[in-house]
Design a protein around this motif. Structure first.
Motif, PDB file in Angstrom:
ATOM      1  N   ALA A  70      -3.261   3.607   2.755  1.00  0.00           N
ATOM      2  CA  ALA A  70      -4.185   2.962   1.831  1.00  0.00           C
ATOM      3  C   ALA A  70      -3.614   1.595   1.489  1.00  0.00           C
ATOM      4  O   ALA A  70      -2.430   1.473   1.181  1.00  0.00           O
ATOM      5  CB  ALA A  70      -4.361   3.795   0.561  1.00  0.00           C
TER       6      ALA A  70
ATOM      7  N   GLU B 244      -3.861  10.179  -4.715  1.00  0.00           N
ATOM      8  CA  GLU B 244      -5.157  10.386  -4.060  1.00  0.00           C
ATOM      9  C   GLU B 244      -4.992  10.530  -2.552  1.00  0.00           C
ATOM     10  O   GLU B 244      -5.633  11.371  -1.912  1.00  0.00           O
ATOM     11  CB  GLU B 244      -6.088   9.219  -4.391  1.00  0.00           C
ATOM     12  CG  GLU B 244      -6.448   9.129  -5.874  1.00  0.00           C
ATOM     13  CD  GLU B 244      -7.125   7.816  -6.234  1.00  0.00           C
ATOM     14  OE1 GLU B 244      -7.137   6.897  -5.382  1.00  0.00           O
ATOM     15  OE2 GLU B 244      -7.639   7.714  -7.361  1.00  0.00           O
ATOM     16  N   LEU B 245      -4.109   9.696  -1.983  1.00  0.00           N
ATOM     17  CA  LEU B 245      -3.895   9.727  -0.538  1.00  0.00           C
ATOM     18  C   LEU B 245      -3.257  11.045  -0.101  1.00  0.00           C
ATOM     19  O   LEU B 245      -3.609  11.604   0.946  1.00  0.00           O
ATOM     20  CB  LEU B 245      -3.018   8.546  -0.117  1.00  0.00           C
ATOM     21  CG  LEU B 245      -2.861   8.338   1.392  1.00  0.00           C
ATOM     22  CD1 LEU B 245      -4.175   7.865   2.007  1.00  0.00           C
ATOM     23  CD2 LEU B 245      -1.753   7.311   1.681  1.00  0.00           C
TER      24      LEU B 245
ATOM     25  N   GLY C 298       0.818  -1.199   0.000  1.00  0.00           N
ATOM     26  CA  GLY C 298       0.000   0.000   0.000  1.00  0.00           C
ATOM     27  C   GLY C 298       0.843   1.236   0.000  1.00  0.00           C
ATOM     28  O   GLY C 298       2.012   1.230  -0.408  1.00  0.00           O
TER      29      GLY C 298
ATOM     30  N   THR D 163      -3.358  -1.992  -0.692  1.00  0.00           N
ATOM     31  CA  THR D 163      -3.520  -2.506  -2.057  1.00  0.00           C
ATOM     32  C   THR D 163      -3.111  -3.976  -2.093  1.00  0.00           C
ATOM     33  O   THR D 163      -2.007  -4.317  -1.669  1.00  0.00           O
ATOM     34  CB  THR D 163      -2.631  -1.721  -3.050  1.00  0.00           C
ATOM     35  OG1 THR D 163      -3.004  -0.349  -3.034  1.00  0.00           O
ATOM     36  CG2 THR D 163      -2.771  -2.268  -4.462  1.00  0.00           C
TER      37      THR D 163
ATOM     38  N   GLU E 244      -0.026   1.293 -10.146  1.00  0.00           N
ATOM     39  CA  GLU E 244      -1.252   1.360  -9.347  1.00  0.00           C
ATOM     40  C   GLU E 244      -1.030   2.178  -8.067  1.00  0.00           C
ATOM     41  O   GLU E 244      -1.855   3.025  -7.705  1.00  0.00           O
ATOM     42  CB  GLU E 244      -1.700  -0.062  -9.002  1.00  0.00           C
ATOM     43  CG  GLU E 244      -3.027  -0.149  -8.302  1.00  0.00           C
ATOM     44  CD  GLU E 244      -3.468  -1.595  -8.077  1.00  0.00           C
ATOM     45  OE1 GLU E 244      -4.275  -1.823  -7.162  1.00  0.00           O
ATOM     46  OE2 GLU E 244      -2.990  -2.492  -8.822  1.00  0.00           O
ATOM     47  N   LEU E 245       0.075   1.929  -7.394  1.00  0.00           N
ATOM     48  CA  LEU E 245       0.358   2.639  -6.146  1.00  0.00           C
ATOM     49  C   LEU E 245       0.619   4.128  -6.377  1.00  0.00           C
ATOM     50  O   LEU E 245       0.323   4.959  -5.509  1.00  0.00           O
ATOM     51  CB  LEU E 245       1.566   2.011  -5.448  1.00  0.00           C
ATOM     52  CG  LEU E 245       1.364   0.598  -4.902  1.00  0.00           C
ATOM     53  CD1 LEU E 245       2.687   0.039  -4.391  1.00  0.00           C
ATOM     54  CD2 LEU E 245       0.322   0.579  -3.797  1.00  0.00           C
TER      55      LEU E 245
ATOM     56  N   THR F  44      -2.768   5.645  -6.372  1.00  0.00           N
ATOM     57  CA  THR F  44      -3.287   5.602  -4.998  1.00  0.00           C
ATOM     58  C   THR F  44      -2.577   6.634  -4.126  1.00  0.00           C
ATOM     59  O   THR F  44      -3.199   7.321  -3.313  1.00  0.00           O
ATOM     60  CB  THR F  44      -3.089   4.197  -4.403  1.00  0.00           C
ATOM     61  OG1 THR F  44      -3.779   3.246  -5.215  1.00  0.00           O
ATOM     62  CG2 THR F  44      -3.629   4.122  -2.980  1.00  0.00           C
TER      63      THR F  44
END
Length: 306
Positions: A152, A174-175, A133, A154, A167-168, A171
């Motif tokens: 977060a 957004e985080l 994550g 994942t 992908e991270l 993420t």
């Protein structure tokens, strides 16, 4: 908010882009110097620099930060609210970390305190973690030891490092935006140092396959050590790099033995189970599916990788 951004690779770009699109002011972007690439050794800008210039942002690329008074004077004169760091690539001094009015925040691609260090995603895959994550954290002078702000999670599943990092990166962007929005209401959480693990920078020899390991371990190496150092082994004096494989149950053959050659794949015996090779690269050749490789390379059953 006024935010100074420090980052270098492609995985840092989504966070910088999110900051800009959110409407925050970015008076300065700090990234690593351009590096020579290819046969021509032409200097290539970092992905962060490319995006920053396209967005009309000011970019600086200091060769060094230590005792760089010109850089520090610039950093401190901007009186930013936050310093946001994503995979910049150098340890930051206490003076750099104290330059923002509110806080220095790092977006780190692991669930801290696990996998502090330079290669958290690679080692999480190689070590067989089910999840990884992103952690948004306050920065201190230690190596990823600062207090945690938000996380977060994942799932890793069967992803390669490249897939998982992509992908991270999203993420993490957004985080970070959520962390900035909620910063004044977040209670920082200290890391439990007793639970920490370390994810060191990888070395070329980390990719060398030990066929006495289980097929599951080797398959994770193949996914985790991309794009570098790549899982590899030797056969008849040639290096072979492996990029995709499945696993099978025990085959009863000595570790490293090639068997079950078909038109689409071949298998290699492991200490436990077997590896079904799906994509590879022979020395001096292009990376290709095993089916293409086998149509042009004479592979013999019973020979041994080692």
């Amino acid at each position: 908010m006024k935010i100074i951004f420090m980052g270098t690779p492609e995985t840092a770009v989504p966070t910088l882009k999110a900051i800009v699109e959110k409407g925050h002011e970015v008076p300065l972007v700090v990234t690593q110097p351009d590096k020579p690439k290819g046969r021509s050794s032409a200097l290539v800008p970092t992905p962060v620099k490319e995006y920053a210039l396209s967005a009309g942002l000011k970019v600086v690329q200091p060769e060094k930060l230590k005792n760089n008074e010109e850089f520090m004077s610039l950093l401190e004169s901007l009186e930013a609210d936050f310093l946001v760091v994503v995979a910049y690539g150098k340890i930051l001094s206490e003076r750099v970390l104290k330059s923002p009015k509110k806080a220095p925040i790092n977006v780190h691609f692991s669930l801290l305190p696990k996998y502090r260090g330079a290669a958290p995603v690679n080692w999480a895959i190689v070590n067989g973690e089910a999840d990884t994550g992103v952690t948004a954290m306050l920065m201190d002078v230690g190596l990823d030891t600062g207090d945690m702000l938000m996380k977060a999670v994942t799932p890793i599943e069967r992803k390669t490092t490249e897939d998982l990092l992509a992908e991270l990166a999203v993420t993490g962007a957004e985080l970070l935006i959520e962390t900035l929005d909620k910063f004044d209401t977040i209670t920082p959480e200290k890391q439990n140092d007793a639970e920490h693990t370390y994810a060191p920078m990888m070395k070329k020899e980390d990719g060398l396959i030990d066929w006495n390991k289980s097929a599951a371990e080797i398959e994770r190496m193949i996914r985790g050590f991309q794009p570098w150092p790549v899982a590899y082994s030797m056969l008849d004096g040639q290096m072979f790099k492996f990029f995709a494989a499945d696993t099978a149950e025990n085959c009863g053959k000595p570790a490293g033995t090639i068997f079950d050659i078909t038109k689409k794949s071949f298998s290699v015996a492991c200490g436990k189970g077997a590896l079904i090779v799906k994509e590879l690269q022979a020395e001096g050749k292009k990376r290709m599916p095993a089916a293409n490789f086998l149509s042009g390379f004479r592979l013999e059953e019973g020979k041994t990788f080692g």
